[in-house]
Design a protein around this motif. Structure first.
Motif, PDB file in Angstrom:
ATOM      1  N   PRO A 426      43.862  41.631  34.013  1.00 41.16           N
ATOM      2  CA  PRO A 426      44.376  40.289  33.731  1.00 41.16           C
ATOM      3  C   PRO A 426      44.674  39.535  35.017  1.00 41.16           C
ATOM      4  CG  PRO A 426      45.400  41.897  32.285  1.00 41.16           C
ATOM      5  CD  PRO A 426      44.615  42.678  33.300  1.00 41.16           C
ATOM      6  N   ALA A 427      44.350  38.246  35.001  1.00 45.30           N
ATOM      7  CA  ALA A 427      44.501  37.434  36.204  1.00 45.30           C
ATOM      8  C   ALA A 427      45.490  36.299  35.972  1.00 45.30           C
ATOM      9  CB  ALA A 427      43.151  36.864  36.625  1.00 45.30           C
ATOM     10  N   ASN A 428      46.113  35.894  37.053  1.00 44.21           N
ATOM     11  CA  ASN A 428      46.904  34.674  37.049  1.00 44.21           C
ATOM     12  C   ASN A 428      45.957  33.508  37.298  1.00 44.21           C
ATOM     13  OD1 ASN A 428      49.422  36.118  36.854  1.00 44.21           O
ATOM     14  ND2 ASN A 428      49.199  36.628  39.028  1.00 44.21           N
ATOM     15  N   ALA A 429      46.013  32.511  36.461  1.00 45.66           N
ATOM     16  CA  ALA A 429      45.109  31.369  36.584  1.00 45.66           C
ATOM     17  C   ALA A 429      45.927  30.092  36.700  1.00 45.66           C
ATOM     18  CB  ALA A 429      44.178  31.304  35.384  1.00 45.66           C
ATOM     19  N   THR A 430      45.587  29.283  37.701  1.00 44.52           N
ATOM     20  CA  THR A 430      46.320  28.056  37.968  1.00 44.52           C
ATOM     21  C   THR A 430      45.354  26.886  38.103  1.00 44.52           C
ATOM     22  OG1 THR A 430      47.989  29.335  39.183  1.00 44.52           O
ATOM     23  CG2 THR A 430      47.993  26.949  39.503  1.00 44.52           C
ATOM     24  N   ILE A 431      45.686  25.796  37.452  1.00 47.39           N
ATOM     25  CA  ILE A 431      44.889  24.582  37.581  1.00 47.39           C
ATOM     26  C   ILE A 431      45.262  23.889  38.878  1.00 47.39           C
ATOM     27  CG2 ILE A 431      44.380  22.318  36.583  1.00 47.39           C
ATOM     28  CD1 ILE A 431      45.042  23.525  33.828  1.00 47.39           C
ATOM     29  N   VAL A 432      44.268  23.645  39.702  1.00 45.60           N
ATOM     30  CA  VAL A 432      44.462  22.914  40.960  1.00 45.60           C
ATOM     31  C   VAL A 432      43.442  21.781  40.980  1.00 45.60           C
ATOM     32  CG1 VAL A 432      44.506  23.020  43.469  1.00 45.60           C
ATOM     33  CG2 VAL A 432      45.209  25.020  42.123  1.00 45.60           C
ATOM     34  N   ALA A 440      44.814  38.335  41.132  1.00 44.15           N
ATOM     35  CA  ALA A 440      45.616  39.422  40.560  1.00 44.15           C
ATOM     36  C   ALA A 440      46.156  40.256  41.710  1.00 44.15           C
ATOM     37  CB  ALA A 440      44.780  40.275  39.619  1.00 44.15           C
ATOM     38  N   PRO A 441      47.414  40.690  41.644  1.00 46.25           N
ATOM     39  CA  PRO A 441      48.011  41.449  42.747  1.00 46.25           C
ATOM     40  C   PRO A 441      47.230  42.708  43.117  1.00 46.25           C
ATOM     41  CG  PRO A 441      49.698  40.749  41.178  1.00 46.25           C
ATOM     42  CD  PRO A 441      48.380  40.432  40.559  1.00 46.25           C
ATOM     43  N   SER A 442      46.556  43.319  42.125  1.00 49.82           N
ATOM     44  CA  SER A 442      45.869  44.583  42.386  1.00 49.82           C
ATOM     45  C   SER A 442      44.440  44.405  42.894  1.00 49.82           C
ATOM     46  CB  SER A 442      45.845  45.428  41.109  1.00 49.82           C
ATOM     47  OG  SER A 442      45.151  44.742  40.075  1.00 49.82           O
ATOM     48  N   VAL A 443      43.986  43.156  43.003  1.00 49.11           N
ATOM     49  CA  VAL A 443      42.601  42.906  43.450  1.00 49.11           C
ATOM     50  C   VAL A 443      42.652  42.098  44.745  1.00 49.11           C
ATOM     51  CG1 VAL A 443      40.353  41.943  42.836  1.00 49.11           C
ATOM     52  CG2 VAL A 443      41.816  42.922  41.063  1.00 49.11           C
ATOM     53  N   ASN A 444      42.428  42.769  45.862  1.00 49.10           N
ATOM     54  CA  ASN A 444      42.521  42.109  47.165  1.00 49.10           C
ATOM     55  C   ASN A 444      41.259  41.331  47.528  1.00 49.10           C
ATOM     56  OD1 ASN A 444      45.129  43.112  47.689  1.00 49.10           O
ATOM     57  ND2 ASN A 444      44.271  45.083  48.355  1.00 49.10           N
ATOM     58  N   ALA A 445      40.122  41.802  47.058  1.00 50.00           N
ATOM     59  CA  ALA A 445      38.854  41.147  47.395  1.00 50.00           C
ATOM     60  C   ALA A 445      38.053  40.932  46.113  1.00 50.00           C
ATOM     61  CB  ALA A 445      38.064  41.992  48.388  1.00 50.00           C
ATOM     62  N   PRO A 446      38.380  39.913  45.320  1.00 53.85           N
ATOM     63  CA  PRO A 446      37.715  39.707  44.031  1.00 53.85           C
ATOM     64  C   PRO A 446      36.262  39.265  44.205  1.00 53.85           C
ATOM     65  CG  PRO A 446      39.139  37.856  44.527  1.00 53.85           C
ATOM     66  CD  PRO A 446      39.399  38.875  45.593  1.00 53.85           C
ATOM     67  N   VAL A 447      35.424  39.691  43.273  1.00 50.92           N
ATOM     68  CA  VAL A 447      34.004  39.307  43.316  1.00 50.92           C
ATOM     69  C   VAL A 447      33.541  38.653  42.018  1.00 50.92           C
ATOM     70  CG1 VAL A 447      33.435  41.118  44.984  1.00 50.92           C
ATOM     71  CG2 VAL A 447      33.226  41.578  42.524  1.00 50.92           C
TER      72      VAL A 447
END
Length: 485
Positions: A426-432, A440-447
């Motif tokens: 699960p990811a934190n998603a923010t509208i910018v 996500a805190p556990s994913v340092n290098a997302p692909v």
């Protein structure tokens, strides 16, 4: 004496047969109360005695043709403007047929399986996902008395018969409307209101049907994908095409509406379904001799397929992959799709009740893409591309309308993210601004990122125009190659 009676009977039979052959006979789709398509040529056709002269008169037009050796004839009326004034269409041959109460406006054909067939009579008051009570199709039945909306319900039986009543078109009211497609009716109701012209809607749908029976068999043969991959198309190709689509052509239409996919989802289909959609669309457009006819369709709604009964082992990704295949068909010209992730309040019910909203969203597509009302927003946010920035993925979208929003004001739901190991969390998603940043805190290098990638997802990511975003994954390994025409 007995022999004389037999001879007399034979003479009577032959006379009746000859008389019948000489009569002008019309297909079921031509009848009293129909709507003829405005602003384009209108075919009128039927059968009569070979070599017979046929004259068709309508609204100061008079067109003449001659039947061919098999008794078939067709004349083409010139394009006409919309008209709410009922008129009579007269066909003159050895006999004369008069069709009364004819209007001129917009005509659409809706088809598919049970969610398109879903009759107006089926629901009492229901609650939308936001818990507000709204009027259901049954409530609409009490108010529907608009003579400028006409309906034609096609069945496997009625299209194969001929008769002299010419009575299969009806005003959209009472018992005829009770048995009619709810999605089709609400599309027509909205279109009539927004264009202020008569609307004719034809429903030709079969509960439980797969896509294959609606396609001309030779249309599959024209798609290289099936031959290249040695795929045998099963599911009775052409069964409903020959019985429920061909008899309607070449009745002048503006376009097609399609709601189907559940039965093919039970088969665990992915990209193959996209190519089947291409075959379907190509075959219908070829039948009507117009490769540009609009084709608007419904992406299937959330449902617990993992609890269903089918020939495949389901995962929570079975439905998202079928929805992805539906979305990939948007590469076919003159198509568009509506999303229904917010339109099922019972995930054990494969028939979401909110068909008035299905009809409304389909009509938005028609307004924007067919009738040129570009100020109308017809689609929710659709994934366009991504880029990475440190530990975040930045997602870009088209069809943002008046901007991106959380529909309920809560944090965005149903986004997941993965690193090189391919494990989505699960990811934190923010509208910018006009994009979304996910991390996500556990994913340092997302692909890769995914949105609404489960059968039960009912996300709150919309545009400000009230339309939900299209489910997607950035790591889609499948490619759809459009067949060159």
């Amino acid at each position: 004496m007995k022999g004389i009676k037999i001879i007399v009977c034979l003479i009577i039979t032959c006379h009746c047969s000859t008389t019948s052959m000489a009569q002008v006979v019309l297909p079921k789709i031509l009848g009293n109360g129909m709507v003829l398509q405005r602003n384009q040529p209108v075919p009128i056709w039927g059968t009569a005695k070979p070599g017979e002269k046929i004259t068709v008169k309508f609204n100061k037009q008079s067109k003449t043709g001659v039947t061919d050796a098999s008794g078939k004839w067709m004349v083409i009326l010139n394009a006409m403007q919309a008209s709410v004034n009922p008129a009579t269409l007269t066909i003159i041959g050895s006999n004369t047929v008069e069709l009364h109460d004819i209007l001129v406006g917009e005509v659409w054909l809706c088809s598919g399986q049970s969610n398109m067939q879903y009759e107006m009579r089926k629901n009492s008051k229901v609650k939308k996902p936001d818990t507000s009570t709204v009027n259901s199709p049954v409530d609409e039945l009490q108010r529907a008395h608009n003579p400028n909306i006409r309906i034609f319900l096609a069945t496997q039986k009625n299209l194969q018969k001929t008769d002299s009543t010419h009575s299969d078109w009806s005003v959209a009211e009472d018992s005829a409307l009770r048995a009619f497609s709810a999605a089709g009716y609400f599309f027509a109701k909205n279109l009539n209101h927004d264009l202020n012209v008569p609307v004719g809607i034809i429903s030709s749908a079969v509960s439980g049907s797969r896509i294959e029976p609606w396609v001309s068999p030779d249309a599959f043969e024209a798609i290289p994908y099936f031959k290249t991959n040695d795929i045998k198309v099963e599911g009775d190709p052409g069964k409903f095409y020959s019985k429920m689509i061909e008899p309607l052509a070449p009745f002048a239409l503006k376009g097609f509406l399609w709601y189907q996919g559940e039965s093919n989802c039970f088969l665990g289909e992915t990209i193959t379904y996209t190519y089947k959609m291409e075959a379907l669309i190509n075959s219908w457009r070829k039948l009507w001799s117009n490769k540009n006819l609009p084709f608007y369709y419904v992406q299937i709604a959330p449902y617990y397929y993992t609890q269903g009964k089918g020939p495949v082992t389901y995962t929570e990704f079975t439905e998202p992959e079928l929805r992805e295949a539906q979305a990939m068909a948007l590469q076919i010209p003159h198509t568009d799709m509506i999303v229904t992730t917010d339109l099922n309040d019972d995930l054990k019910n494969i028939h979401p009740p909110f068909k008035w909203e299905i009809g409304r969203r389909l009509e938005l597509q028609a307004l924007t893409n067919t009738y040129g009302q570009k100020q109308v927003i017809s689609s929710g946010p659709m994934y366009k591309g991504m880029k990475t920035n440190a530990n975040r993925i930045i997602l870009e979208f088209k069809s943002i309308g008046d901007g991106l929003v959380s529909h309920d004001g809560k944090p965005l739901s149903d986004f997941t993210i993965a690193g090189a190991d391919g494990k989505f969390v699960p990811a934190n998603a923010t509208i910018v601004g006009n994009h979304i940043e996910v991390s996500a805190p556990s994913v340092n290098a997302p692909v890769a990122a995914r949105f609404a990638w489960s059968e039960s997802a009912q996300p709150n990511f919309y545009n400000r125009n009230g339309l939900p975003a299209v489910p997607f994954r950035t790591d889609n390994p499948l490619k759809f190659t459009l067949t060159a025409n």
